[in-house]
Scaffold this motif. Structure first.
Motif, PDB file in Angstrom:
ATOM      1  N   LEU A  71       9.479  -1.233  -4.002  1.00 24.16           N
ATOM      2  CA  LEU A  71       8.750  -2.177  -3.156  1.00 24.16           C
ATOM      3  C   LEU A  71       9.718  -3.072  -2.399  1.00 24.16           C
ATOM      4  CD1 LEU A  71       6.129  -3.371  -2.126  1.00 24.16           C
ATOM      5  CD2 LEU A  71       5.976  -4.739  -4.218  1.00 24.16           C
ATOM      6  N   SER A  72      10.846  -3.403  -2.986  1.00 23.71           N
ATOM      7  CA  SER A  72      11.835  -4.230  -2.288  1.00 23.71           C
ATOM      8  C   SER A  72      12.318  -3.544  -1.018  1.00 23.71           C
ATOM      9  CB  SER A  72      13.012  -4.536  -3.213  1.00 23.71           C
ATOM     10  OG  SER A  72      12.602  -5.311  -4.313  1.00 23.71           O
ATOM     11  N   VAL A  73      12.527  -2.233  -1.073  1.00 24.57           N
ATOM     12  CA  VAL A  73      12.936  -1.502   0.128  1.00 24.57           C
ATOM     13  C   VAL A  73      11.797  -1.472   1.135  1.00 24.57           C
ATOM     14  CG1 VAL A  73      13.552   0.785   1.007  1.00 24.57           C
ATOM     15  CG2 VAL A  73      14.687  -0.114  -1.024  1.00 24.57           C
ATOM     16  N   LEU A  74      10.594  -1.209   0.674  1.00 23.42           N
ATOM     17  CA  LEU A  74       9.448  -1.163   1.577  1.00 23.42           C
ATOM     18  C   LEU A  74       9.176  -2.514   2.222  1.00 23.42           C
ATOM     19  CD1 LEU A  74       7.200   1.082  -0.656  1.00 23.42           C
ATOM     20  CD2 LEU A  74       7.980   1.682   1.645  1.00 23.42           C
ATOM     21  N   ASN A  75       9.516  -3.597   1.530  1.00 23.49           N
ATOM     22  CA  ASN A  75       9.277  -4.953   2.021  1.00 23.49           C
ATOM     23  C   ASN A  75      10.476  -5.534   2.759  1.00 23.49           C
ATOM     24  OD1 ASN A  75       6.933  -6.496   1.985  1.00 23.49           O
ATOM     25  ND2 ASN A  75       6.980  -6.781  -0.226  1.00 23.49           N
ATOM     26  N   ALA A  76      11.466  -4.707   3.086  1.00 30.49           N
ATOM     27  CA  ALA A  76      12.686  -5.212   3.715  1.00 30.49           C
ATOM     28  C   ALA A  76      12.365  -6.047   4.953  1.00 30.49           C
ATOM     29  CB  ALA A  76      13.594  -4.048   4.095  1.00 30.49           C
ATOM     30  N   GLY A  77      13.114  -7.130   5.119  1.00 27.36           N
ATOM     31  CA  GLY A  77      12.881  -8.017   6.251  1.00 27.36           C
ATOM     32  C   GLY A  77      13.755  -7.737   7.447  1.00 27.36           C
ATOM     33  N   THR A  78      14.844  -6.976   7.251  1.00 23.65           N
ATOM     34  CA  THR A  78      15.735  -6.648   8.353  1.00 23.65           C
ATOM     35  C   THR A  78      16.085  -5.169   8.303  1.00 23.65           C
ATOM     36  OG1 THR A  78      17.709  -7.234   7.062  1.00 23.65           O
ATOM     37  CG2 THR A  78      16.743  -8.947   8.459  1.00 23.65           C
ATOM     38  N   LEU A  79      16.435  -4.647   9.448  1.00 22.07           N
ATOM     39  CA  LEU A  79      16.856  -3.260   9.596  1.00 22.07           C
ATOM     40  C   LEU A  79      18.109  -3.299  10.461  1.00 22.07           C
ATOM     41  CD1 LEU A  79      16.421  -0.257   9.215  1.00 22.07           C
ATOM     42  CD2 LEU A  79      14.644  -0.320  10.969  1.00 22.07           C
ATOM     43  N   GLU A 103       0.828  -1.208   0.000  1.00 25.84           N
ATOM     44  CA  GLU A 103       0.000   0.000   0.000  1.00 25.84           C
ATOM     45  C   GLU A 103       0.865   1.262   0.000  1.00 25.84           C
ATOM     46  OE1 GLU A 103      -3.776  -2.202   2.186  1.00 25.84           O
ATOM     47  OE2 GLU A 103      -2.556  -0.774   3.323  1.00 25.84           O
ATOM     48  N   ALA A 104       1.998   1.210   0.706  1.00 24.96           N
ATOM     49  CA  ALA A 104       2.902   2.354   0.678  1.00 24.96           C
ATOM     50  C   ALA A 104       3.491   2.546  -0.715  1.00 24.96           C
ATOM     51  CB  ALA A 104       4.025   2.161   1.706  1.00 24.96           C
ATOM     52  N   TRP A 105       3.808   1.435  -1.382  1.00 29.06           N
ATOM     53  CA  TRP A 105       4.364   1.547  -2.737  1.00 29.06           C
ATOM     54  C   TRP A 105       3.322   2.088  -3.711  1.00 29.06           C
ATOM     55  CZ3 TRP A 105       3.621  -0.266  -7.704  1.00 29.06           C
ATOM     56  CH2 TRP A 105       4.682  -0.050  -8.602  1.00 29.06           C
ATOM     57  N   LEU A 106       2.089   1.642  -3.583  1.00 30.67           N
ATOM     58  CA  LEU A 106       1.027   2.041  -4.498  1.00 30.67           C
ATOM     59  C   LEU A 106       0.501   3.447  -4.231  1.00 30.67           C
ATOM     60  CD1 LEU A 106      -0.945  -1.325  -4.564  1.00 30.67           C
ATOM     61  CD2 LEU A 106       0.173  -0.270  -6.551  1.00 30.67           C
ATOM     62  N   ALA A 107       0.828   4.029  -3.091  1.00 32.14           N
ATOM     63  CA  ALA A 107       0.306   5.360  -2.753  1.00 32.14           C
ATOM     64  C   ALA A 107       0.726   6.383  -3.807  1.00 32.14           C
ATOM     65  CB  ALA A 107       0.819   5.778  -1.382  1.00 32.14           C
ATOM     66  N   PRO A 108      -0.167   7.265  -4.215  1.00 35.75           N
ATOM     67  CA  PRO A 108       0.171   8.259  -5.247  1.00 35.75           C
ATOM     68  C   PRO A 108       1.423   9.064  -4.925  1.00 35.75           C
ATOM     69  CG  PRO A 108      -2.198   8.267  -4.815  1.00 35.75           C
ATOM     70  CD  PRO A 108      -1.579   7.369  -3.786  1.00 35.75           C
ATOM     71  N   GLU A 109       1.645   9.363  -3.648  1.00 38.95           N
ATOM     72  CA  GLU A 109       2.807  10.177  -3.298  1.00 38.95           C
ATOM     73  C   GLU A 109       4.133   9.443  -3.491  1.00 38.95           C
ATOM     74  OE1 GLU A 109       0.913   8.781   0.683  1.00 38.95           O
ATOM     75  OE2 GLU A 109       0.223   9.550  -1.264  1.00 38.95           O
ATOM     76  N   ASN A 110       4.082   8.125  -3.764  1.00 42.16           N
ATOM     77  CA  ASN A 110       5.319   7.384  -4.025  1.00 42.16           C
ATOM     78  C   ASN A 110       5.796   7.528  -5.470  1.00 42.16           C
ATOM     79  OD1 ASN A 110       7.463   5.630  -3.163  1.00 42.16           O
ATOM     80  ND2 ASN A 110       6.474   3.956  -4.265  1.00 42.16           N
TER      81      ASN A 110
END
Length: 394
Positions: free
Chosen positions: A228-236, A210-217
């Motif tokens: 989307l790969s960054v938004l879906n990151a599994g580790t920080l 949803e963050a990736w699909l948001a118009p402001e992205n």
């Protein structure tokens, strides 16, 4: 993407009720595309024309059928496919043009075990690398988990199909391995790469999609700001610790940590701390939830040392919550979590971070000020005064 997470252990009891079958009458409406039952009369001509251009050999390379020699042959095959219940075929219809630009099916539908596969996916050039392509997969996954209640969502592809494997991981599926000599397709051996997404993982995958699909992205030319790969990151990863993306399996431990960590604040505030008022199912579905494992938790099996809850917004990263287990306090983990939040903000391209804290939590206010946050305003709520704080990022 494959970082350790918390799921039901093998042999754990589960709700054994079956899931309903997906229905041909289903319509999933998006902003860019709609998912509708495949109707040869409405969709076959568009799909044939868009999938049988100069690049047709590449487009059909990993599908079960070869490019069709003519429309009549294509139509006959798709009339047969449209009548099946499993695989159950849906057209991906572009909302701007009304044309069918691809198709996908729910298949290998196992209602008793609540397992379903997304497969037989055809994206024509009109759908490839578009917002609508990702939206189609989001709509179908959301329907599987949130409407139908399946536990496991599968993606399988030819092990040689690198684009499909990349797509699965981009969407948040976990690679599970290779089934060797799994099939014979078009006279050739096919090893099959298996991927899955579980119901515990879906809420955080949905947050990312949803963050990736948001118009402001996207900029005015339709170019993404954050992948989307960054938004879906599994580790920080910080210099000293690694946080992992939580799953719903972590929810009991997250709630337990919050209750313990914020008990003292209840006394200071004279009212219930905001994090203890949340419905955590909704938190997992609408926020990024990160957790810190490790011996700092005090040695309790399954306990967490820290929780970080973030909300990427259009112009900032909002820190909803930083929580440290009482047994792990005094070891600098608050600094670790705050550093992780700043690293996440920079990875997401945000230029500032915001948060609120209670005005009576004087130590918190001073700590955030030492960390570079300034006070924007103090607001009066019904039961407390809260301090709004901002940190610009250079």
């Amino acid at each position: 993407m494959t970082a350790m997470s918390s799921f039901l252990p093998v042999g754990a009891p589960v709700d054994a009720h079956p899931a309903p079958r997906p229905q041909r009458s289903t319509v999933l409406a998006g902003r860019h595309v709609d998912i509708v039952a495949f109707d040869p009369k409405l969709h076959a001509r568009d799909l044939y024309e868009l999938s049988h251009g100069d690049d047709r050999e590449r487009l059909w390379a990993y599908l079960g059928a070869a490019p069709y020699p003519d429309f009549a042959t294509f139509l006959a095959a798709y009339e047969a496919a449209a009548g099946r219940e499993d695989p159950l075929m849906f057209a991906i219809r572009d909302r701007a043009t009304g044309r069918a630009v691809g198709h996908a099916t729910y298949m290998r539908i196992d209602t008793a075990n609540r397992v379903i596969e997304i497969g037989n996916i055809l994206y024509t050039p009109a759908l490839m690398r578009t917002q609508g392509g990702t939206e189609a997969m989001y709509l179908m996954a959301r329907h599987v988990f949130e409407t139908l209640g399946y536990r496991r969502y599968e993606w399988k592809c030819n092990a040689l199909n690198a684009p499909s494997r990349r797509a699965a991981e981009r969407y948040g599926f976990t690679f599970e391995g290779i089934f060797r000599h799994h099939m014979i397709v078009k006279g050739h051996n096919r090893d099959t790469a298996w991927f899955s997404m579980l119901e515990e993982e879906w809420p955080q995958r949905a947050v990312a999609m949803e963050a990736w699909l948001a118009p402001e992205n996207f900029d005015a030319d339709g170019r993404q700001h954050v992948s989307l790969s960054v938004l879906n990151a599994g580790t920080l990863d910080t210099p000293t610790h690694s946080l992992r993306r939580a799953s719903l399996g972590d929810r009991p431990a997250v709630e337990a940590l919050q209750r313990a960590a914020f008990a003292r604040n209840r006394e200071l505030l004279g009212t219930e701390p905001i994090p203890l008022q949340w419905e955590y199912g909704q938190v997992f579905r609408t926020r990024e939830v990160w957790v810190l494992d490790g011996p700092e938790a005090g040695g309790t099996s399954g306990a967490l040392a820290g929780v970080l809850i973030l909300q990427p917004r259009a112009d900032d990263l909002y820190i909803d919550n930083i929580g440290v287990a009482p047994g792990a306090q005094g070891r600098g983990l608050g600094n670790v979590l705050l550093d992780a939040a700043e690293m996440r903000a920079r990875a997401l391209g945000r230029r500032q971070m915001r948060l609120i804290t209670g005005e009576k939590l004087v130590d918190n206010v001073h700590w955030y000020r030492r960390k570079g946050f300034g006070i924007e305003q103090v607001r009066e709520l019904a039961d407390r005064r809260v301090v709004h704080m901002l940190k610009p990022l250079g």
